[in-house]
Design an enzyme around this catalytic site. Sequence first.
Site, PDB file in Angstrom:
ATOM      1  N   HIS A 184       5.382 -16.336  -2.118  1.00 42.25           N
ATOM      2  CA  HIS A 184       5.457 -16.505  -3.569  1.00 42.25           C
ATOM      3  C   HIS A 184       4.288 -17.292  -4.110  1.00 42.25           C
ATOM      4  O   HIS A 184       3.719 -16.982  -5.146  1.00 42.25           O
ATOM      5  CB  HIS A 184       6.705 -17.309  -3.917  1.00 42.25           C
ATOM      6  CG  HIS A 184       7.823 -16.442  -4.337  1.00 42.25           C
ATOM      7  ND1 HIS A 184       7.670 -15.464  -5.275  1.00 42.25           N
ATOM      8  CD2 HIS A 184       9.094 -16.390  -3.944  1.00 42.25           C
ATOM      9  CE1 HIS A 184       8.807 -14.848  -5.436  1.00 42.25           C
ATOM     10  NE2 HIS A 184       9.699 -15.395  -4.627  1.00 42.25           N
ATOM     11  N   ARG A 286       4.274   0.816  -7.812  1.00 40.57           N
ATOM     12  CA  ARG A 286       5.233   0.654  -6.706  1.00 40.57           C
ATOM     13  C   ARG A 286       6.646   0.841  -7.254  1.00 40.57           C
ATOM     14  O   ARG A 286       7.295  -0.117  -7.653  1.00 40.57           O
ATOM     15  CB  ARG A 286       5.099  -0.737  -6.102  1.00 40.57           C
ATOM     16  CG  ARG A 286       3.780  -0.994  -5.365  1.00 40.57           C
ATOM     17  CD  ARG A 286       3.742  -2.429  -4.865  1.00 40.57           C
ATOM     18  NE  ARG A 286       2.817  -2.644  -3.777  1.00 40.57           N
ATOM     19  CZ  ARG A 286       1.656  -3.299  -3.894  1.00 40.57           C
ATOM     20  NH1 ARG A 286       1.278  -3.786  -5.066  1.00 40.57           N
ATOM     21  NH2 ARG A 286       0.880  -3.479  -2.840  1.00 40.57           N
ATOM     22  N   ARG A 322       3.723   6.035  -6.713  1.00 42.78           N
ATOM     23  CA  ARG A 322       4.154   6.181  -5.321  1.00 42.78           C
ATOM     24  C   ARG A 322       5.661   6.389  -5.275  1.00 42.78           C
ATOM     25  O   ARG A 322       6.415   5.642  -5.915  1.00 42.78           O
ATOM     26  CB  ARG A 322       3.788   4.923  -4.543  1.00 42.78           C
ATOM     27  CG  ARG A 322       4.450   4.923  -3.172  1.00 42.78           C
ATOM     28  CD  ARG A 322       3.948   3.835  -2.308  1.00 42.78           C
ATOM     29  NE  ARG A 322       4.511   2.543  -2.653  1.00 42.78           N
ATOM     30  CZ  ARG A 322       4.088   1.404  -2.119  1.00 42.78           C
ATOM     31  NH1 ARG A 322       3.062   1.410  -1.295  1.00 42.78           N
ATOM     32  NH2 ARG A 322       4.647   0.270  -2.441  1.00 42.78           N
ATOM     33  N   GLU A 411      -1.609   4.681   5.639  1.00 40.84           N
ATOM     34  CA  GLU A 411      -1.196   3.333   6.012  1.00 40.84           C
ATOM     35  C   GLU A 411      -0.951   3.218   7.509  1.00 40.84           C
ATOM     36  O   GLU A 411      -0.787   2.130   8.037  1.00 40.84           O
ATOM     37  CB  GLU A 411       0.100   2.954   5.278  1.00 40.84           C
ATOM     38  CG  GLU A 411      -0.012   3.085   3.770  1.00 40.84           C
ATOM     39  CD  GLU A 411       1.237   2.631   3.053  1.00 40.84           C
ATOM     40  OE1 GLU A 411       1.252   1.507   2.556  1.00 40.84           O
ATOM     41  OE2 GLU A 411       2.212   3.411   3.002  1.00 40.84           O
ATOM     42  N   ASN A 434      -2.970  -2.919   3.288  1.00 40.97           N
ATOM     43  CA  ASN A 434      -2.053  -3.959   3.780  1.00 40.97           C
ATOM     44  C   ASN A 434      -1.323  -3.455   5.019  1.00 40.97           C
ATOM     45  O   ASN A 434      -1.295  -4.110   6.060  1.00 40.97           O
ATOM     46  CB  ASN A 434      -1.022  -4.330   2.707  1.00 40.97           C
ATOM     47  CG  ASN A 434      -1.669  -4.716   1.391  1.00 40.97           C
ATOM     48  OD1 ASN A 434      -2.805  -5.141   1.376  1.00 40.97           O
ATOM     49  ND2 ASN A 434      -0.945  -4.559   0.302  1.00 40.97           N
ATOM     50  N   ASP A 435      -0.736  -2.269   4.897  1.00 37.24           N
ATOM     51  CA  ASP A 435      -0.021  -1.724   6.044  1.00 37.24           C
ATOM     52  C   ASP A 435      -0.979  -1.184   7.101  1.00 37.24           C
ATOM     53  O   ASP A 435      -0.721  -1.311   8.296  1.00 37.24           O
ATOM     54  CB  ASP A 435       0.962  -0.633   5.603  1.00 37.24           C
ATOM     55  CG  ASP A 435       2.267  -1.254   5.116  1.00 37.24           C
ATOM     56  OD1 ASP A 435       2.791  -2.124   5.824  1.00 37.24           O
ATOM     57  OD2 ASP A 435       2.739  -0.882   4.028  1.00 37.24           O
ATOM     58  N   ARG A 445       3.152  -8.122   8.820  1.00 42.04           N
ATOM     59  CA  ARG A 445       2.477  -8.710   7.662  1.00 42.04           C
ATOM     60  C   ARG A 445       3.273  -9.829   6.993  1.00 42.04           C
ATOM     61  O   ARG A 445       2.738 -10.537   6.147  1.00 42.04           O
ATOM     62  CB  ARG A 445       2.107  -7.625   6.642  1.00 42.04           C
ATOM     63  CG  ARG A 445       3.294  -6.942   6.015  1.00 42.04           C
ATOM     64  CD  ARG A 445       2.862  -5.732   5.220  1.00 42.04           C
ATOM     65  NE  ARG A 445       2.719  -6.025   3.804  1.00 42.04           N
ATOM     66  CZ  ARG A 445       2.571  -5.091   2.876  1.00 42.04           C
ATOM     67  NH1 ARG A 445       2.531  -3.816   3.221  1.00 42.04           N
ATOM     68  NH2 ARG A 445       2.457  -5.417   1.609  1.00 42.04           N
ATOM     69  N   CYS A 482      -5.752   1.174  -2.410  1.00 42.79           N
ATOM     70  CA  CYS A 482      -4.851   0.447  -3.298  1.00 42.79           C
ATOM     71  C   CYS A 482      -4.236  -0.785  -2.626  1.00 42.79           C
ATOM     72  O   CYS A 482      -3.370  -1.424  -3.200  1.00 42.79           O
ATOM     73  CB  CYS A 482      -3.755   1.363  -3.828  1.00 42.79           C
ATOM     74  SG  CYS A 482      -2.701   2.023  -2.527  1.00 42.79           S
TER      75      CYS A 482
HETATM   76  C1  PEP Z   1      -0.426  -1.222   1.336  1.00 45.39           C
HETATM   77  O1  PEP Z   1       0.296  -1.175   2.339  1.00 45.39           O
HETATM   78  O2  PEP Z   1      -1.626  -1.558   1.369  1.00 45.39           O
HETATM   79  C2  PEP Z   1       0.122  -0.888   0.017  1.00 45.39           C
HETATM   80  C3  PEP Z   1      -0.661  -0.760  -1.027  1.00 45.39           C
HETATM   81  O3  PEP Z   1       1.477  -0.774  -0.083  1.00 45.39           O
HETATM   82  P1  PEP Z   1       2.479  -2.031  -0.060  1.00 45.39           P
HETATM   83  O4  PEP Z   1       1.653  -3.284  -0.107  1.00 45.39           O
HETATM   84  O5  PEP Z   1       3.363  -1.884  -1.236  1.00 45.39           O
HETATM   85  O6  PEP Z   1       3.185  -1.833   1.233  1.00 45.39           O
HETATM   86 MG    MG Z   2       2.238  -0.214   2.214  1.00 45.05          MG
END
Ligand code: PEP
Ligand code: MG
Length: 565
Positions: A184, A286, A322, A411, A434-435, A445, A482
């Site tokens: 957060h 999202r 998405r 991802e 991120n994934d 993560r 993204c």
């Molecule tokens: C990602 O995984 O980079 C992504 C954009 O999706 P989220 O962060 O919502 O899993």
């Molecule tokens: Mg993701």
Amino acid sequence: MRELHGIGVGRSVASGPVLRMPDPLEEPTTDQRTTEAADEKDAVTRALSAVADDLNRRAELAGGPAKDVLGAQALMAQDPGLVDDVAARIDGGGTGERAVFEAFAAFQATLTEMGGYMAERAADLADVAQRIIAELRGVPAPGIPTSNTPFVLVAHDLAPADTALLDLDKVVALVTRDGGPTSHTAILARAKAITAVVGVADADQLAEGTMVMVDAASGIVTISPTGEELAAAETRTAELQAIAAAPITDGALADGEKIGLLANLGAPKEAAGAVELGAEGVGLFRTEFMFLGSTEAPSVESQQASYTEVLSAFPGKKVVVRCLDAGADKPLAFLNDAEEENPALGLRGLRALRANEAILRDQLRALAGAQEATTAELWVMAPMVSDVEETEYFVTIAKELGIRVAGVMAEIPSLALMAEQVAAASDFVSIGTNDLTQYTMAADRVLGSVAEYQNPWHPAVLRLIKMIGSAGASTSKPVGVCGEAAADPLLAVVLVGLGATSLSMTPAALAGVRAELAKYTRVDAQKIAAAALQAPTAAAAESAAAAVADELTNHPSPTHNTKEK
Ligand code: PEP
Ligand code: MG
């Protein structure tokens, strides 16, 4: 020790004397109560409503994303299940304070066990319990210290209630011992553009009054910075201020080639702020964020209304939506409520949608309805896609239901390795760094203990991105990014050098990325990317990219992090 290391949020730098957050309240004793149960219950009821009122007041004052977080905390303070549990514990002989402590701890343990998003909410619950106990004791709630002069706030972690109300004229930077890139504190600090370094393991060693410099770009907290270091920080601050104040133009490289700069959104109400900061459209909406608390699948009508609201904010512009990405850190009860030992490797994303095809079809119908009702250019993509067979599955259903542009998120490393075939079968690909980082580095993560692996600068991640970029070029398909990586200005240049044709990010990051892209031509971006690809580690890749970038512009940029961690 002169330097402490953590995870920086953003690229700013700030300095000041340390003020520490007071320690949490002492745990209530287990002694049996000597008072009447009814009196204890009355006192607890009064304390619960006083805390709920206070949190609601703070929510109103804070506005923005903090408002929802604080509002949710106010609801927790009056949760009927918790209130009943507190009463039962008082009937069992405990004091009001102890009953609150135990009931909240029990609920917190349940949420923690659920993992992911729910586990993150558990910390909020502990904060609410502390506030109620303070109210019962008649002492001030543990919170932000006050001062008439600017200071650097150092804490174990900040509760959302505290972060939301930070007086930004006084708190020049934040340093927390706990928390990772998705905590957060990090999310709110990013939204409010506060200089922050989280997850600083040695933060407890920072004594009250010590002068420190907090550098979010490198994730380093420097004790007693030198005059030279402070001067360099001032130069950086001036550069960042100029960037933020620069006129808004379309994203483009120095040679004029356009690179779409888009916004990541989690709710329709965030659209207006994104437009104000110059988002040229939406690169990631999202949709699952709207339904995290729902036990039943949303109706086609209610979904269509939400999607129409988002699309209407971007007439004539691209909006990438998405489909529901359920699982792991974002559980949706109506899509996958199975107990999984490794939910990040479980029935999530498109896999969960495929197992509940009626829900997928309803969402696509709602999106097709919104597409017809507005002038925005709707693109729809599936999350967590593994290969070309899954790509074909999704694209076929989307087209059957009237979606004009259908694509997939990259991802999972397997998708990158099959990029040529995937790009051929899809209208576009959007890389979720991120994934992609989580799966490439095999590092959960949401786990603070492996947060250092969550670094999209790692050349292994960059090499996979290059495969996707090249596949996009050879099949003439757009490739967006993204994930959070797109919000890092220099990494954004690398991503373009690897073949990204658009970048989507939290709107507060748009100005920094826009300014950095404008410094380099496509050939420059490719040279910078090549340097990063050849490096052995994430830190070396970032330094190598910064060195080439500085050479190409003939001067070192104060916003580049050339310090290897
Ligand atoms: C990602 O995984 O980079 C992504 C954009 O999706 P989220 O962060 O919502 O899993
Ligand atoms: Mg993701």
